[in-house]
Enzyme design. Structure first.
Site, PDB file in Angstrom:
ATOM      1  CB  SER A  19      40.125  30.803  28.561  1.00  0.00           C
ATOM      2  OG  SER A  19      39.255  31.506  29.418  1.00  0.00           O
ATOM      3  CG  HIS A  44      42.146  28.478  31.799  1.00  0.00           C
ATOM      4  ND1 HIS A  44      43.221  28.216  32.631  1.00  0.00           N
ATOM      5  CD2 HIS A  44      41.831  29.777  31.996  1.00  0.00           C
ATOM      6  CE1 HIS A  44      43.535  29.308  33.299  1.00  0.00           C
ATOM      7  NE2 HIS A  44      42.696  30.273  32.941  1.00  0.00           N
ATOM      8  CG  ASP A  46      39.670  32.393  33.194  1.00  0.00           C
ATOM      9  OD1 ASP A  46      40.753  32.321  33.789  1.00  0.00           O
ATOM     10  OD2 ASP A  46      39.555  32.303  31.953  1.00  0.00           O
ATOM     11  CG  MET A  48      37.390  36.384  36.938  1.00  0.00           C
ATOM     12  SD  MET A  48      37.407  37.596  35.609  1.00  0.00           S
ATOM     13  CE  MET A  48      38.340  36.680  34.373  1.00  0.00           C
ATOM     14  CG  HIS A  77      43.251  31.534  36.563  1.00  0.00           C
ATOM     15  ND1 HIS A  77      43.437  32.367  35.480  1.00  0.00           N
ATOM     16  CD2 HIS A  77      43.927  32.101  37.589  1.00  0.00           C
ATOM     17  CE1 HIS A  77      44.195  33.395  35.828  1.00  0.00           C
ATOM     18  NE2 HIS A  77      44.492  33.264  37.110  1.00  0.00           N
ATOM     19  CG  MET A  79      42.043  35.393  38.254  1.00  0.00           C
ATOM     20  SD  MET A  79      41.577  35.739  36.557  1.00  0.00           S
ATOM     21  CE  MET A  79      40.655  34.248  36.206  1.00  0.00           C
ATOM     22  CG  MET A 148      47.873  36.266  35.371  1.00  0.00           C
ATOM     23  SD  MET A 148      46.649  35.268  34.506  1.00  0.00           S
ATOM     24  CE  MET A 148      45.829  36.471  33.458  1.00  0.00           C
ATOM     25  N   GLY A 153      41.164  39.571  34.599  1.00  0.00           N
ATOM     26  CA  GLY A 153      39.836  40.168  34.738  1.00  0.00           C
ATOM     27  C   GLY A 153      38.971  40.033  33.487  1.00  0.00           C
ATOM     28  CG  PHE A 154      37.978  42.343  31.621  1.00  0.00           C
ATOM     29  CD1 PHE A 154      36.592  42.343  31.771  1.00  0.00           C
ATOM     30  CD2 PHE A 154      38.744  43.132  32.469  1.00  0.00           C
ATOM     31  CE1 PHE A 154      35.982  43.129  32.743  1.00  0.00           C
ATOM     32  CE2 PHE A 154      38.142  43.917  33.444  1.00  0.00           C
ATOM     33  CZ  PHE A 154      36.758  43.923  33.582  1.00  0.00           C
ATOM     34  N   GLY A 155      38.735  38.643  29.133  1.00  0.00           N
ATOM     35  CA  GLY A 155      39.287  38.020  27.940  1.00  0.00           C
ATOM     36  C   GLY A 155      39.528  39.085  26.875  1.00  0.00           C
ATOM     37  N   GLY A 156      40.234  38.724  25.846  1.00  0.00           N
ATOM     38  CA  GLY A 156      40.359  39.597  24.682  1.00  0.00           C
ATOM     39  C   GLY A 156      41.313  40.766  24.829  1.00  0.00           C
ATOM     40  CG  ASP A 187      45.229  32.891  31.472  1.00  0.00           C
ATOM     41  OD1 ASP A 187      44.636  33.176  30.420  1.00  0.00           O
ATOM     42  OD2 ASP A 187      44.645  32.743  32.568  1.00  0.00           O
ATOM     43  N   GLY A 188      46.561  34.815  28.658  1.00  0.00           N
ATOM     44  CA  GLY A 188      46.214  36.187  28.289  1.00  0.00           C
ATOM     45  C   GLY A 188      46.834  36.602  26.969  1.00  0.00           C
ATOM     46  N   GLY A 189      45.981  36.831  25.982  1.00  0.00           N
ATOM     47  CA  GLY A 189      46.476  37.293  24.685  1.00  0.00           C
ATOM     48  C   GLY A 189      47.293  36.258  23.940  1.00  0.00           C
ATOM     49  N   GLY A 209      41.664  32.032  25.013  1.00  0.00           N
ATOM     50  CA  GLY A 209      40.215  32.187  25.101  1.00  0.00           C
ATOM     51  C   GLY A 209      39.627  32.766  23.843  1.00  0.00           C
ATOM     52  CB  SER A 210      39.162  36.276  22.731  1.00  0.00           C
ATOM     53  OG  SER A 210      40.509  36.634  22.924  1.00  0.00           O
TER      54      SER A 210
HETATM   55  C1  DX5 Z   1      41.927  36.651  32.097  1.00  0.00           C
HETATM   56  C2  DX5 Z   1      41.737  35.155  32.162  1.00  0.00           C
HETATM   57  C3  DX5 Z   1      42.083  34.453  30.928  1.00  0.00           C
HETATM   58  C4  DX5 Z   1      41.282  34.868  29.720  1.00  0.00           C
HETATM   59  C5  DX5 Z   1      42.186  34.757  28.540  1.00  0.00           C
HETATM   60  O1  DX5 Z   1      41.815  37.181  33.358  1.00  0.00           O
HETATM   61  O2  DX5 Z   1      42.524  34.599  33.199  1.00  0.00           O
HETATM   62  O3  DX5 Z   1      42.042  33.040  31.087  1.00  0.00           O
HETATM   63  O4  DX5 Z   1      40.133  34.101  29.494  1.00  0.00           O
HETATM   64  O5  DX5 Z   1      41.509  35.238  27.456  1.00  0.00           O
HETATM   65  P1  DX5 Z   1      42.235  35.647  26.112  1.00  0.00           P
HETATM   66  O6  DX5 Z   1      42.897  34.420  25.573  1.00  0.00           O
HETATM   67  O7  DX5 Z   1      41.124  36.157  25.280  1.00  0.00           O
HETATM   68  O8  DX5 Z   1      43.244  36.724  26.463  1.00  0.00           O
HETATM   69 ZN    ZN Z   2      42.731  32.344  33.292  1.00  0.00          ZN
END
Ligand code: DX5
Ligand code: ZN
Length: 227
Positions: A19, A44, A46, A48, A77, A79, A148, A153-156, A187-189, A209-210
């Site tokens: 991501s 990927h 994102d 938003m 993606h 959002m 999800m 909304g946020f990475g990490g 997607d996420g964590g 992502g992170s």
């Molecule tokens: C969150 C995004 C993800 C995000 C994942 O809303 O859709 O794609 O970048 O980031 P990590 O892998 O850090 O959870």
């Molecule tokens: Zn995403």
């Protein structure tokens, strides 16, 4: 419903989609090149809008800029509220897959049809609190489901473990109705510590992502995700 179009989704399982949300945006071209050389199958992206989710990221203009440097497909993606208004814009900007949120589409069948009319594979994403069975009547018409595993909304953020159960349920539902080639993306964590479990549950596209971008070793990390 127009015929499904799978052409732009690479073969192979699992596919790894870093991501870009967690990359260094001031060096985005270099980051794209680096993760691709490190083995990314897709990028990927994102999107938003500060309305559907409490954060604002990128629009078609930046997608177009990323596209100029990308060799792998752009997995976009969305959002955003009312995604139908923007599908053509993101397709024109270079999206290779368009994913909308179930929660943002009162006429989901029409949104999926609009993506197919643009010649692209259609994905539908589910927020953590949205149950899998709600997709039953659209599953045969879509190419991928994006589960999800954090609130978008946020990475990490930390992985929400119920996602594992949802992936298994979804894979079972897809098999039951004969959608054997449905892609399930998570997607996420997602990290190297939960990737194998997610794949065993039925996921075949991993967004990370992170974890990738803070790893200091993109190739090593992507290989570890692939398992
Ligand atoms: C969150 C995004 C993800 C995000 C994942 O809303 O859709 O794609 O970048 O980031 P990590 O892998 O850090 O959870
Ligand atoms: Zn995403």
């Amino acid at each position: 419903m127009k015929r499904k179009s799978r052409a732009r989704i690479p073969e192979g399982r699992p596919l790894i989609a870093p991501s870009l949300l967690s990359c260094d945006f001031s060096r985005i071209a270099e980051e794209v090149r680096a993760v691709e050389e490190a083995g990314a199958d897709l990028l990927h992206v994102d999107v938003m809008d500060g309305h559907f989710v409490p954060n604002i990221t990128i629009g078609p203009l930046i997608v177009e800029a990323i596209k100029r440097h990308a060799r792998t497909p752009l997995d976009v993606h969305l959002m955003i509220t009312d995604p139908d208004r923007y599908l053509a814009g993101f397709a024109k900007a270079g999206a290779d897959i368009l994913t909308v949120h179930w929660e943002a589409c009162p006429h989901l069948h029409r949104s999926v049809q609009a993506i197919h009319d643009l010649g692209l594979p259609a994905g539908v994403s589910l927020n953590p609190a949205t149950p899998v069975w709600l997709l039953k009547d659209i599953l045969a018409d879509i190419e991928l489901v994006l589960v999800m595993s954090v609130n978008p909304g946020f990475g990490g953020q930390r992985f929400i473990p119920q996602a594992l159960e949802k992936i298994s349920e979804l894979r079972a539902m897809a098999d039951e109705i004969g959608c054997t080639d449905l892609r399930i993306e998570v997607d996420g964590g997602v990290t190297k510590d939960n990737a194998a479990q997610l794949v065993a549950a039925g996921a075949d596209m991993l967004v990370s992502g992170s974890a990738v971008f803070t790893s200091g070793d993109y190739a090593g990390y992507i290989a570890a995700l692939r398992g």
